[in-house]
Design a protein around this motif. Structure first.
Motif, PDB file in Angstrom:
ATOM      1  N   GLU A   2       0.836  -1.194   0.000  1.00  0.00           N
ATOM      2  CA  GLU A   2       0.000   0.000   0.000  1.00  0.00           C
ATOM      3  C   GLU A   2       0.874   1.248   0.000  1.00  0.00           C
ATOM      4  O   GLU A   2       0.575   2.235  -0.676  1.00  0.00           O
ATOM      5  CB  GLU A   2      -0.916  -0.008   1.218  1.00  0.00           C
ATOM      6  CG  GLU A   2      -1.839   1.220   1.288  1.00  0.00           C
ATOM      7  CD  GLU A   2      -2.716   1.210   2.514  1.00  0.00           C
ATOM      8  OE1 GLU A   2      -3.463   2.178   2.702  1.00  0.00           O
ATOM      9  OE2 GLU A   2      -2.645   0.232   3.289  1.00  0.00           O
ATOM     10  N   HIS A   3       1.995   1.188   0.765  1.00  0.00           N
ATOM     11  CA  HIS A   3       2.920   2.312   0.812  1.00  0.00           C
ATOM     12  C   HIS A   3       3.525   2.554  -0.566  1.00  0.00           C
ATOM     13  O   HIS A   3       3.666   3.697  -1.010  1.00  0.00           O
ATOM     14  CB  HIS A   3       4.010   2.037   1.847  1.00  0.00           C
ATOM     15  CG  HIS A   3       4.955   3.169   2.040  1.00  0.00           C
ATOM     16  ND1 HIS A   3       4.553   4.454   2.326  1.00  0.00           N
ATOM     17  CD2 HIS A   3       6.319   3.211   1.957  1.00  0.00           C
ATOM     18  CE1 HIS A   3       5.599   5.238   2.448  1.00  0.00           C
ATOM     19  NE2 HIS A   3       6.676   4.511   2.219  1.00  0.00           N
ATOM     20  N   LEU A   4       3.882   1.481  -1.285  1.00  0.00           N
ATOM     21  CA  LEU A   4       4.448   1.605  -2.623  1.00  0.00           C
ATOM     22  C   LEU A   4       3.449   2.227  -3.587  1.00  0.00           C
ATOM     23  O   LEU A   4       3.807   3.048  -4.432  1.00  0.00           O
ATOM     24  CB  LEU A   4       4.895   0.225  -3.137  1.00  0.00           C
ATOM     25  CG  LEU A   4       5.459   0.189  -4.562  1.00  0.00           C
ATOM     26  CD1 LEU A   4       6.684   1.090  -4.683  1.00  0.00           C
ATOM     27  CD2 LEU A   4       5.805  -1.235  -4.962  1.00  0.00           C
ATOM     28  N   ALA A   5       2.165   1.868  -3.456  1.00  0.00           N
ATOM     29  CA  ALA A   5       1.134   2.432  -4.336  1.00  0.00           C
ATOM     30  C   ALA A   5       1.050   3.942  -4.175  1.00  0.00           C
ATOM     31  O   ALA A   5       0.876   4.679  -5.152  1.00  0.00           O
ATOM     32  CB  ALA A   5      -0.213   1.784  -4.033  1.00  0.00           C
ATOM     33  N   LYS A   6       1.193   4.452  -2.951  1.00  0.00           N
ATOM     34  CA  LYS A   6       1.172   5.891  -2.719  1.00  0.00           C
ATOM     35  C   LYS A   6       2.396   6.565  -3.329  1.00  0.00           C
ATOM     36  O   LYS A   6       2.317   7.704  -3.794  1.00  0.00           O
ATOM     37  CB  LYS A   6       1.091   6.168  -1.219  1.00  0.00           C
ATOM     38  CG  LYS A   6      -0.227   5.757  -0.591  1.00  0.00           C
ATOM     39  CD  LYS A   6      -0.250   6.076   0.905  1.00  0.00           C
ATOM     40  CE  LYS A   6      -1.575   5.677   1.520  1.00  0.00           C
ATOM     41  NZ  LYS A   6      -1.606   5.956   2.981  1.00  0.00           N
ATOM     42  N   ILE A   7       3.521   5.881  -3.309  1.00  0.00           N
ATOM     43  CA  ILE A   7       4.738   6.440  -3.893  1.00  0.00           C
ATOM     44  C   ILE A   7       4.611   6.521  -5.415  1.00  0.00           C
ATOM     45  O   ILE A   7       5.075   7.468  -6.041  1.00  0.00           O
ATOM     46  CB  ILE A   7       5.966   5.599  -3.486  1.00  0.00           C
ATOM     47  CG1 ILE A   7       6.252   5.766  -1.993  1.00  0.00           C
ATOM     48  CG2 ILE A   7       7.194   5.997  -4.296  1.00  0.00           C
ATOM     49  CD1 ILE A   7       7.365   4.902  -1.485  1.00  0.00           C
ATOM     50  N   LYS A   8       3.967   5.531  -6.008  1.00  0.00           N
ATOM     51  CA  LYS A   8       3.828   5.512  -7.472  1.00  0.00           C
ATOM     52  C   LYS A   8       2.937   6.642  -7.968  1.00  0.00           C
ATOM     53  O   LYS A   8       3.065   7.088  -9.111  1.00  0.00           O
ATOM     54  CB  LYS A   8       3.266   4.159  -7.928  1.00  0.00           C
ATOM     55  CG  LYS A   8       4.254   3.010  -7.780  1.00  0.00           C
ATOM     56  CD  LYS A   8       3.634   1.678  -8.140  1.00  0.00           C
ATOM     57  CE  LYS A   8       3.333   1.563  -9.606  1.00  0.00           C
ATOM     58  NZ  LYS A   8       2.929   0.194  -9.992  1.00  0.00           N
ATOM     59  N   GLN A   9       2.021   7.113  -7.152  1.00  0.00           N
ATOM     60  CA  GLN A   9       1.108   8.192  -7.537  1.00  0.00           C
ATOM     61  C   GLN A   9       1.193   9.289  -6.482  1.00  0.00           C
ATOM     62  O   GLN A   9       0.344   9.390  -5.597  1.00  0.00           O
ATOM     63  CB  GLN A   9      -0.319   7.657  -7.662  1.00  0.00           C
ATOM     64  CG  GLN A   9      -0.471   6.579  -8.714  1.00  0.00           C
ATOM     65  CD  GLN A   9      -1.884   6.055  -8.823  1.00  0.00           C
ATOM     66  OE1 GLN A   9      -2.832   6.710  -8.417  1.00  0.00           O
ATOM     67  NE2 GLN A   9      -2.043   4.867  -9.375  1.00  0.00           N
ATOM     68  N   TYR A  10       2.233  10.120  -6.612  1.00  0.00           N
ATOM     69  CA  TYR A  10       2.491  11.158  -5.608  1.00  0.00           C
ATOM     70  C   TYR A  10       1.668  12.402  -5.907  1.00  0.00           C
ATOM     71  O   TYR A  10       1.532  12.810  -7.065  1.00  0.00           O
ATOM     72  CB  TYR A  10       3.980  11.504  -5.591  1.00  0.00           C
ATOM     73  CG  TYR A  10       4.327  12.603  -4.613  1.00  0.00           C
ATOM     74  CD1 TYR A  10       4.348  12.355  -3.244  1.00  0.00           C
ATOM     75  CD2 TYR A  10       4.602  13.897  -5.053  1.00  0.00           C
ATOM     76  CE1 TYR A  10       4.638  13.356  -2.332  1.00  0.00           C
ATOM     77  CE2 TYR A  10       4.899  14.906  -4.150  1.00  0.00           C
ATOM     78  CZ  TYR A  10       4.916  14.629  -2.788  1.00  0.00           C
ATOM     79  OH  TYR A  10       5.203  15.628  -1.902  1.00  0.00           O
ATOM     80  N   LYS A  11       1.135  13.053  -4.846  1.00  0.00           N
ATOM     81  CA  LYS A  11       0.309  14.244  -5.008  1.00  0.00           C
ATOM     82  C   LYS A  11       0.822  15.371  -4.110  1.00  0.00           C
ATOM     83  O   LYS A  11       1.266  15.129  -2.988  1.00  0.00           O
ATOM     84  CB  LYS A  11      -1.151  13.944  -4.659  1.00  0.00           C
ATOM     85  CG  LYS A  11      -1.806  12.893  -5.559  1.00  0.00           C
ATOM     86  CD  LYS A  11      -3.227  12.609  -5.127  1.00  0.00           C
ATOM     87  CE  LYS A  11      -3.874  11.541  -6.008  1.00  0.00           C
ATOM     88  NZ  LYS A  11      -5.269  11.246  -5.593  1.00  0.00           N
ATOM     89  N   ALA A  12       0.744  16.602  -4.641  1.00  0.00           N
ATOM     90  CA  ALA A  12       1.079  17.799  -3.872  1.00  0.00           C
ATOM     91  C   ALA A  12       0.002  18.839  -4.137  1.00  0.00           C
ATOM     92  O   ALA A  12      -0.693  18.795  -5.160  1.00  0.00           O
ATOM     93  CB  ALA A  12       2.453  18.326  -4.272  1.00  0.00           C
ATOM     94  N   PHE A  13      -0.132  19.802  -3.225  1.00  0.00           N
ATOM     95  CA  PHE A  13      -1.219  20.774  -3.306  1.00  0.00           C
ATOM     96  C   PHE A  13      -0.667  22.200  -3.234  1.00  0.00           C
ATOM     97  O   PHE A  13       0.280  22.479  -2.505  1.00  0.00           O
ATOM     98  CB  PHE A  13      -2.226  20.536  -2.176  1.00  0.00           C
ATOM     99  CG  PHE A  13      -2.880  19.183  -2.234  1.00  0.00           C
ATOM    100  CD1 PHE A  13      -4.067  19.007  -2.931  1.00  0.00           C
ATOM    101  CD2 PHE A  13      -2.294  18.087  -1.617  1.00  0.00           C
ATOM    102  CE1 PHE A  13      -4.663  17.758  -3.005  1.00  0.00           C
ATOM    103  CE2 PHE A  13      -2.882  16.834  -1.688  1.00  0.00           C
ATOM    104  CZ  PHE A  13      -4.077  16.669  -2.382  1.00  0.00           C
ATOM    105  N   TYR A  14      -1.307  23.091  -4.011  1.00  0.00           N
ATOM    106  CA  TYR A  14      -0.879  24.484  -4.088  1.00  0.00           C
ATOM    107  C   TYR A  14      -2.122  25.373  -4.176  1.00  0.00           C
ATOM    108  O   TYR A  14      -3.185  24.934  -4.636  1.00  0.00           O
ATOM    109  CB  TYR A  14       0.002  24.722  -5.321  1.00  0.00           C
ATOM    110  CG  TYR A  14       1.206  23.813  -5.392  1.00  0.00           C
ATOM    111  CD1 TYR A  14       2.426  24.204  -4.856  1.00  0.00           C
ATOM    112  CD2 TYR A  14       1.124  22.559  -6.010  1.00  0.00           C
ATOM    113  CE1 TYR A  14       3.540  23.368  -4.921  1.00  0.00           C
ATOM    114  CE2 TYR A  14       2.220  21.721  -6.068  1.00  0.00           C
ATOM    115  CZ  TYR A  14       3.427  22.131  -5.525  1.00  0.00           C
ATOM    116  OH  TYR A  14       4.515  21.299  -5.591  1.00  0.00           O
TER     117      TYR A  14
END
Length: 274
Positions: A2-14
């Motif tokens: 599950e941790h790897l899945a989050k790394i594969k689809q990284y999100k940031a907010f602005y």
């Protein structure tokens, strides 16, 4: 996993503030400012991947550089919008990796980017190899959003509008000791007719980077427009019937007589792009 899945689809907010708009052209949206966020998101993702691996993908003196950048605009963000930038590695081989980015406001897809990165050795100034087998072995590639990048070439029916020289400044140089890729975009936009920038909005853009530009080198931007968009004096003219048009620009390294970049922008009249 599950941790790897989050790394594969990284999100940031602005948050979209006034600094994302050009005050001298009726608050026109500044794509180069947004690109800073896109590249910052990419860098943050790299740091997360390196932390996950407990060692960096690239070691000194190797560094990522951009070789191509293509993006599409569906809708522009508005003042005060909270945007989400997501990135994924969507392709990897021995010489390049491709990153896909989406820019969203709430659930609305505003823009898509696909940026190609390669490796440069900062000591030799030569290209390096991508650790693609390691990237693939760690299952970091999500190819679901990969798109083959279209080739950029100058159509025969284009006419040169201007050939404008620029002086490279200290602030134009980035951590790789060459002209930052965002500077190319700024130069090209400055070289375009003011009326084009005012009356039209970017629909899609593609940049192919060639040989790097260093601080002590001379550069010029050659801008080409379709002949039908120019009057008999070679000046840009607004034709009400023209809802879409394109501009082509070559960034030329005059010191080495090599092409530093090639940019195409597809434009829509403001009233046709909400």
């Amino acid at each position: 996993m599950e941790h790897l899945a989050k790394i594969k689809q990284y999100k940031a907010f602005y948050i979209i503030t006034q600094e994302y708009f050009l005050s001298d052209i009726d608050n026109k949206f500044d794509f180069s400012r947004l690109m800073k966020d896109v590249l910052q998101t990419s860098g943050e993702h790299d740091c997360l991947v390196n932390k996950f691996l407990d060692q960096p993908i690239l070691t000194a003196p190797l560094s990522w550089i951009i070789t191509q950048n293509h993006f599409k605009v569906y809708r522009l963000p508005k003042m005060g919008d909270r945007i989400e930038i997501e990135t994924r590695l969507v392709n990897a081989n021995r010489f390049f990796v491709d990153r896909w980015f989406s820019v969203r406001s709430k659930e609305d897809l505003l823009m898509e980017f696909q940026i190609q990165f390669s490796v440069i050795n900062l000591k030799t100034r030569k290209m390096g190899r991508i650790p693609d087998s390691r990237i693939k072995a760690l299952d970091l590639v999500d190819s679901s959003q990969y798109q083959r990048m279209e080739k950029i070439s100058l159509p025969e029916e284009m006419t040169i509008y201007s050939d404008r020289g620029y002086q490279i400044q200290d602030e134009d140089i980035d951590g790789n000791n060459h002209v930052n890729n965002l500077v190319y975009l700024r130069w090209c936009l400055q070289a375009l007719p003011f009326d084009l920038l005012r009356e039209y909005q970017v629909e899609s853009l593609g940049i192919k980077y060639g040989h790097e530009l260093l601080f002590d080198q001379e550069v010029s931007i050659q801008t080409y427009l379709f002949h039908s968009l120019l009057d008999q004096n070679g000046e840009f003219r607004i034709e009400p019937s023209v809802k879409v048009c394109s501009s082509y620009q070559i960034i030329q390294n005059l010191s080495t007589d090599r092409e530093a970049g090639f940019l195409i922008i597809n434009w829509k009249r403001n009233e046709s792009l909400s």
